[in-house]
Design a protein around this motif. Sequence first.
Motif: not given
Length: 554
Positions: A30-34, A174-177, A167-168, A142-147
């Motif tokens: 999740s952190a990586g996705t953010v 990410g947008f908020v950050l 993950i969602q 490649g990110e979303y599928g992997g996470a």
Amino acid sequence: MSEIAAAPGARSTHHQPSAKEIRLVIAASSAGTVFEWYDFFIYGTLAALIGKAFFPADNETLQLLLVWAGFAVGFGFRPLGAILFGFLGDKLGRKYTFLVTVTLMGVATAGVGLVPGAATIGLLAPAIVILLRILQGLALGGEYGGAAIYVAEHAPPEKRGFYTSFIQASVVGGFVLSIIVVIACRTFIPEDAFNAWGWRVPFLLSLILLGISLWMRLKLSESPVFKAMKEAGEMAGNPFVESFTYPGNKKRIFVALFGITGVLTTIWYTAFFSGLSFLKGPMRVDAATSEWIMLIAGGISMSFYLVVGKWSDRVGRKLPIVVGAALSLVLLFPIFWGIGALANPGLAASARSEPVVVSGDGCTYDPFASVQATECGRVLSDLTALGVSYDVAPGEGATVVTAGSDVLSVDILEGASGKAAFQAALEAKGYDFSPQHPPLANLIGIVALVCALGMLSALTYGSVAALLAEMFPPQIRYSSMSIPYHIGAGYLGGFLPLIAGYIVATTGNAYAGLWYTWGIVAFGLLVAWWGIRGGPPRDFEDSGEAPPVSPATP
């Protein structure tokens, strides 16, 4: 089929992830996705300043459209990233593949912050920015599928929707950050300095986020499902080819593209990106106020995705998506009308009482032209830049502009001073073009309406990672879910700001761009109703769709 190759929640027979390990998996993924989505969204959050730095143009609308075109280019390359990293993820492993994607994203984002402006290096500046956006798009492909797969393949089946919903929620995170960082930079950097160079700081901060993400993800072990398949010799020979030859997969990819991704991505970008652009643009709400609105609403909305994910573990994945898509068709326009009425009530009132009508020779507007060919076209360009809705009436000869029952002079429309005089004439009719600072009651109402958009997004997005993992066989899961997801998100969603902006510019109606979202969601709802299996969640092997698996040929 062997137990080892089955199920997103399957475990290797020699290792069962502990509760602590699963928490680390969720946190690191999740952190990586953010961080990765922060890198991608910071471009859109700072669209106006990026336009001035890299895409300068006399036509303000054209400048913004060029920024959104650059935004769309990054999304356009997501499918290629999905093919490339999906192949690697199915052949080499989930963990190392998304280590590569997050590194590529961080480096490309920091690069945007280092590119000299167009005033310094000319056309080379936008060319380099577009190249970096392409690299970002490849990484995100490649990110979303992997996470998503990594979490799904660690999660127990009865909690897969809830665990993957993080993950969602992280995408919204990410947008908020990105907004938090922009607000912080605006707070500590004087406005003139921020507009000149301070906007680069959020891009450079991605290097720090990259370091944190790599540190967390290096602590992870490979997915137990992938390790079990590898040990059993049940790896796919060519994941990309087999994604289209595996029995029944063409239908599943079609449903994933239009019935799932097409719905979720257009609603998501309409809720958050179009929402922010709508406030800052046509409604003329102060930039800082708009960012705070989206920050608060986005932060609240993150919890909705977790609720929907958990709910889907009980009722199945289809019901939330169908309900969310149907409600979006009913509520999309009313929600934006409400936001407009609360954000700039004076503009809405003036548009009703003093509607602008333009007529004359060559009364068409080309948003991609630096200078309009006719006087009437220049009028429409000025109205679009001011965010004023208008109608075009048939007419020949000299350009005529009416506001209510009065005719406005059009002999003042040449150059910047003419545009200012035209604006003054409209202000005399009650149009307010000053930065808006809505009262507290209105701000609360706007936040509530954006949260309603967030709920529609959560209904169509919260359970998707679990659903896509359950739709496809483990041997080709990374490729099979990434390809339709990123085609849908890359083209249907990524081009939304550009297409919606073009529709608004050519129609003179600030709400007309919503028809793009409405049409995609309407078609997607039909596909989802037809193609997503109902009932309680089921693993791929339990769905009755999985034929026996032959080990990959060495």
